[in-house]
Motif scaffolding. Structure first.
Motif, PDB file in Angstrom:
ATOM      1  N   GLN A 101      63.708  23.109  65.759  1.00  0.00           N
ATOM      2  CA  GLN A 101      62.920  22.899  64.524  1.00  0.00           C
ATOM      3  C   GLN A 101      62.342  24.223  64.022  1.00  0.00           C
ATOM      4  O   GLN A 101      62.412  24.544  62.832  1.00  0.00           O
ATOM      5  CB  GLN A 101      61.772  21.925  64.780  1.00  0.00           C
ATOM      6  CG  GLN A 101      62.161  20.490  65.044  1.00  0.00           C
ATOM      7  CD  GLN A 101      60.945  19.635  65.392  1.00  0.00           C
ATOM      8  OE1 GLN A 101      59.804  20.094  65.342  1.00  0.00           O
ATOM      9  NE2 GLN A 101      61.177  18.389  65.750  1.00  0.00           N
ATOM     10  N   LYS A 102      61.772  25.002  64.963  1.00  0.00           N
ATOM     11  CA  LYS A 102      61.159  26.279  64.560  1.00  0.00           C
ATOM     12  C   LYS A 102      62.220  27.223  64.002  1.00  0.00           C
ATOM     13  O   LYS A 102      61.981  27.959  63.049  1.00  0.00           O
ATOM     14  CB  LYS A 102      60.452  26.940  65.759  1.00  0.00           C
ATOM     15  CG  LYS A 102      59.119  26.279  66.078  1.00  0.00           C
ATOM     16  CD  LYS A 102      58.297  27.107  67.058  1.00  0.00           C
ATOM     17  CE  LYS A 102      58.749  26.894  68.472  1.00  0.00           C
ATOM     18  NZ  LYS A 102      57.894  27.513  69.476  1.00  0.00           N
ATOM     19  N   ARG A 105      63.193  26.443  60.436  1.00  0.00           N
ATOM     20  CA  ARG A 105      62.180  26.930  59.481  1.00  0.00           C
ATOM     21  C   ARG A 105      62.202  28.441  59.338  1.00  0.00           C
ATOM     22  O   ARG A 105      62.002  28.954  58.252  1.00  0.00           O
ATOM     23  CB  ARG A 105      60.787  26.482  59.918  1.00  0.00           C
ATOM     24  CG  ARG A 105      60.440  25.086  59.444  1.00  0.00           C
ATOM     25  CD  ARG A 105      59.043  24.715  59.834  1.00  0.00           C
ATOM     26  NE  ARG A 105      58.030  25.324  58.983  1.00  0.00           N
ATOM     27  CZ  ARG A 105      57.704  24.911  57.769  1.00  0.00           C
ATOM     28  NH1 ARG A 105      58.336  23.904  57.242  1.00  0.00           N
ATOM     29  NH2 ARG A 105      56.753  25.506  57.081  1.00  0.00           N
ATOM     30  N   VAL A 129      62.658  19.052  58.402  1.00  0.00           N
ATOM     31  CA  VAL A 129      62.377  20.492  58.495  1.00  0.00           C
ATOM     32  C   VAL A 129      63.425  21.356  57.792  1.00  0.00           C
ATOM     33  O   VAL A 129      63.190  22.542  57.567  1.00  0.00           O
ATOM     34  CB  VAL A 129      62.187  20.999  59.954  1.00  0.00           C
ATOM     35  CG1 VAL A 129      60.973  20.386  60.596  1.00  0.00           C
ATOM     36  CG2 VAL A 129      63.415  20.761  60.796  1.00  0.00           C
ATOM     37  N   PHE A 155      55.765  19.283  63.304  1.00  0.00           N
ATOM     38  CA  PHE A 155      56.351  19.229  61.962  1.00  0.00           C
ATOM     39  C   PHE A 155      56.649  17.781  61.562  1.00  0.00           C
ATOM     40  O   PHE A 155      56.573  17.421  60.390  1.00  0.00           O
ATOM     41  CB  PHE A 155      57.648  20.033  61.907  1.00  0.00           C
ATOM     42  CG  PHE A 155      57.457  21.522  62.011  1.00  0.00           C
ATOM     43  CD1 PHE A 155      56.569  22.189  61.187  1.00  0.00           C
ATOM     44  CD2 PHE A 155      58.179  22.265  62.935  1.00  0.00           C
ATOM     45  CE1 PHE A 155      56.395  23.569  61.267  1.00  0.00           C
ATOM     46  CE2 PHE A 155      58.025  23.642  63.040  1.00  0.00           C
ATOM     47  CZ  PHE A 155      57.127  24.288  62.207  1.00  0.00           C
ATOM     48  N   SER A 158      52.902  16.555  60.477  1.00  0.00           N
ATOM     49  CA  SER A 158      52.140  17.356  59.508  1.00  0.00           C
ATOM     50  C   SER A 158      53.010  17.846  58.356  1.00  0.00           C
ATOM     51  O   SER A 158      52.597  17.809  57.190  1.00  0.00           O
ATOM     52  CB  SER A 158      51.465  18.535  60.202  1.00  0.00           C
ATOM     53  OG  SER A 158      52.442  19.402  60.748  1.00  0.00           O
ATOM     54  N   TYR A 159      54.219  18.293  58.652  1.00  0.00           N
ATOM     55  CA  TYR A 159      55.069  18.772  57.559  1.00  0.00           C
ATOM     56  C   TYR A 159      55.581  17.590  56.736  1.00  0.00           C
ATOM     57  O   TYR A 159      55.670  17.672  55.506  1.00  0.00           O
ATOM     58  CB  TYR A 159      56.224  19.632  58.104  1.00  0.00           C
ATOM     59  CG  TYR A 159      57.035  20.264  56.990  1.00  0.00           C
ATOM     60  CD1 TYR A 159      56.422  21.063  56.021  1.00  0.00           C
ATOM     61  CD2 TYR A 159      58.398  20.044  56.886  1.00  0.00           C
ATOM     62  CE1 TYR A 159      57.150  21.622  54.980  1.00  0.00           C
ATOM     63  CE2 TYR A 159      59.134  20.603  55.853  1.00  0.00           C
ATOM     64  CZ  TYR A 159      58.500  21.390  54.902  1.00  0.00           C
ATOM     65  OH  TYR A 159      59.222  21.933  53.874  1.00  0.00           O
ATOM     66  N   ARG A 162      53.127  16.889  54.211  1.00  0.00           N
ATOM     67  CA  ARG A 162      53.188  17.840  53.088  1.00  0.00           C
ATOM     68  C   ARG A 162      54.295  17.450  52.113  1.00  0.00           C
ATOM     69  O   ARG A 162      54.207  17.720  50.928  1.00  0.00           O
ATOM     70  CB  ARG A 162      53.471  19.263  53.593  1.00  0.00           C
ATOM     71  CG  ARG A 162      52.350  19.856  54.404  1.00  0.00           C
ATOM     72  CD  ARG A 162      51.145  20.178  53.525  1.00  0.00           C
ATOM     73  NE  ARG A 162      50.150  20.893  54.278  1.00  0.00           N
ATOM     74  CZ  ARG A 162      49.487  21.953  53.818  1.00  0.00           C
ATOM     75  NH1 ARG A 162      49.700  22.402  52.609  1.00  0.00           N
ATOM     76  NH2 ARG A 162      48.596  22.542  54.580  1.00  0.00           N
ATOM     77  N   VAL A 163      55.369  16.877  52.661  1.00  0.00           N
ATOM     78  CA  VAL A 163      56.529  16.549  51.821  1.00  0.00           C
ATOM     79  C   VAL A 163      56.282  15.262  51.024  1.00  0.00           C
ATOM     80  O   VAL A 163      56.511  15.217  49.819  1.00  0.00           O
ATOM     81  CB  VAL A 163      57.802  16.408  52.695  1.00  0.00           C
ATOM     82  CG1 VAL A 163      58.990  15.913  51.867  1.00  0.00           C
ATOM     83  CG2 VAL A 163      58.148  17.747  53.346  1.00  0.00           C
ATOM     84  N   ASN A 226      56.969  28.969  53.728  1.00  0.00           N
ATOM     85  CA  ASN A 226      56.509  28.696  55.098  1.00  0.00           C
ATOM     86  C   ASN A 226      55.112  29.255  55.361  1.00  0.00           C
ATOM     87  O   ASN A 226      54.332  28.656  56.116  1.00  0.00           O
ATOM     88  CB  ASN A 226      57.460  29.331  56.122  1.00  0.00           C
ATOM     89  CG  ASN A 226      58.798  28.614  56.203  1.00  0.00           C
ATOM     90  OD1 ASN A 226      58.947  27.513  55.682  1.00  0.00           O
ATOM     91  ND2 ASN A 226      59.762  29.234  56.854  1.00  0.00           N
ATOM     92  N   LEU A 229      51.866  27.310  55.263  1.00  0.00           N
ATOM     93  CA  LEU A 229      51.724  26.198  56.206  1.00  0.00           C
ATOM     94  C   LEU A 229      51.719  26.626  57.661  1.00  0.00           C
ATOM     95  O   LEU A 229      51.234  25.902  58.519  1.00  0.00           O
ATOM     96  CB  LEU A 229      52.885  25.208  56.006  1.00  0.00           C
ATOM     97  CG  LEU A 229      53.083  24.667  54.598  1.00  0.00           C
ATOM     98  CD1 LEU A 229      54.316  23.789  54.541  1.00  0.00           C
ATOM     99  CD2 LEU A 229      51.863  23.871  54.169  1.00  0.00           C
ATOM    100  N   ASP A 230      52.295  27.794  57.942  1.00  0.00           N
ATOM    101  CA  ASP A 230      52.581  28.119  59.333  1.00  0.00           C
ATOM    102  C   ASP A 230      51.580  29.090  59.963  1.00  0.00           C
ATOM    103  O   ASP A 230      51.857  29.663  61.025  1.00  0.00           O
ATOM    104  CB  ASP A 230      54.011  28.677  59.464  1.00  0.00           C
ATOM    105  CG  ASP A 230      55.056  27.595  59.224  1.00  0.00           C
ATOM    106  OD1 ASP A 230      54.664  26.416  59.069  1.00  0.00           O
ATOM    107  OD2 ASP A 230      56.256  27.911  59.195  1.00  0.00           O
TER     108      ASP A 230
END
Ligand code: S0N
Length: 274
Positions: A101-102, A105, A129, A155, A158-159, A162-163, A226, A229-230
């Motif tokens: 996932q990381k 991104r 992601v 993600f 929390s992500y 955001r979406v 990114n 958010l990151d």
């Protein structure tokens, strides 16, 4: 008639297919018998393929998909979920999908999820992601964690919020309902819905549009999206790109050249921009 896209293999793996069409790389989970559920090996192979994509300067965009047309990915393979994680050949329980996932991104190239069929559980998080998602009309989306004794509070929560917004994200996780492609489009979870037989050609057409754009501009934009958010990791990524751009300038080269030539640098000729 669906257009046939020719994909040239890049490297052979056991649980994924990894191929390219010009500047487009495709990483596809090849476990259709379990709706493309991932094991630690699947994820390790995807990470290796992503690393190759990162280092190959001829690759400009990456497509994630699942083989078989019935599933993008159904998440972690429950048959190898053990005590503390998913268990691979080395018998060590892990959750290495978080590393993937990381990587999705932070890789400085757009990643597009091409979703046919199920995108469920950890498979749903993988498409979330990705930078963009193009869905076939047979796509179905959802989280299952609270049904099967797991959750993704990173993600995946929390992500996702955001979406699609906080209320919708909580609904997705608390109810574990499934959503069709049109519902996903309506909530901003995907970018486009197309008939299944047009999925690949539409995705490739989007990739070709992206490949015509300035790669540095795309790189800066991805890290800028990114960064907000990151936290510090996001700032580090954006700042790394700023350093890359600075290295390309005569001003930065003057500093390096002066050091190597054992003289004082002369920065006086460089403008002090407003
Ligand atoms: C996808 C579903 C809804 C499809 O249903 P359908 O069409 O009725 O097909 P099935 O008959 O159910 O499936 C066909 C065959 O595929 C096997 N299979 C499907 N999914 C999996 C899977 N995830 N693991 C192993 N096998 C799977 C079926 O068993 C069946 O095989 P046969 O024919 O031999 O019986 C439906 O299949 C479904 O609901 N699947 C399970 C979805 C699921 O719960 N996935 C796991 C969710 N959790 C994660 O992904 C967590 C991993 C993760 O990313 C994570 C990340 C961060 C932090 C924590 C985690 C975490 O561990 O939670």
């Amino acid at each position: 008639m669906a257009e046939t896209i020719e994909w040239t293999p890049i490297k052979e793996f056991k649980e994924i297919l990894f191929s390219q069409h010009g500047g487009i790389a495709k990483i596809s989970i090849n476990r259709p018998q379990v709706h493309n559920a991932f094991t630690p090996l699947t994820v390790d192979e995807m990470i290796e393929a992503m690393d190759i994509c990162r280092n190959r300067t001829d690759i400009g965009v990456i497509v994630f998909s699942g083989e078989g047309g019935k599933a993008f990915c159904s998440g972690g393979d429950q048959s190898v979920r053990g005590h503390g994680g998913y268990i691979g050949e080395n018998a060590v329980p892990r959750l290495n999908v978080l590393d993937l996932q990381k990587m999705i991104r932070s890789i400085p190239k757009p990643v597009i999820a091409m979703v046919a069929g199920w995108a469920i559980g950890g498979g749903h998080v993988l498409h979330v992601v990705c930078d963009l998602t193009i869905a076939a009309d047979n796509a179905r989306f959802g989280q299952t964690g609270p049904n099967v004794g797991s959750f993704d509070g990173g993600f995946g929560a929390s992500y996702l919020a955001r979406v699609v917004g906080q209320k919708k994200a909580r609904e997705i996780w608390f109810l574990c309902d499934q959503y069709d492609a049109q519902e996903a489009l309506d909530m901003g979870l995907v970018n486009k819905v197309v008939p299944l037989d047009k999925l690949e050609e539409t995705t490739v057409a989007w990739c070709h549009k992206i490949l015509q754009k300035s790669p540095l501009a795309l790189r800066m934009l991805k890290s800028a999206f990114n960064a907000e958010l990151d936290g510090q990791a996001g700032i580090q990524e954006l700042a790394g790109n700023a350093t890359l751009l600075y290295y390309l300038s005569d001003e930065a080269k003057e500093g390096k050249n002066a050091f190597l030539e054992k003289r004082q640098p002369d920065f006086s000729k460089f403008p002090k921009f407003p």
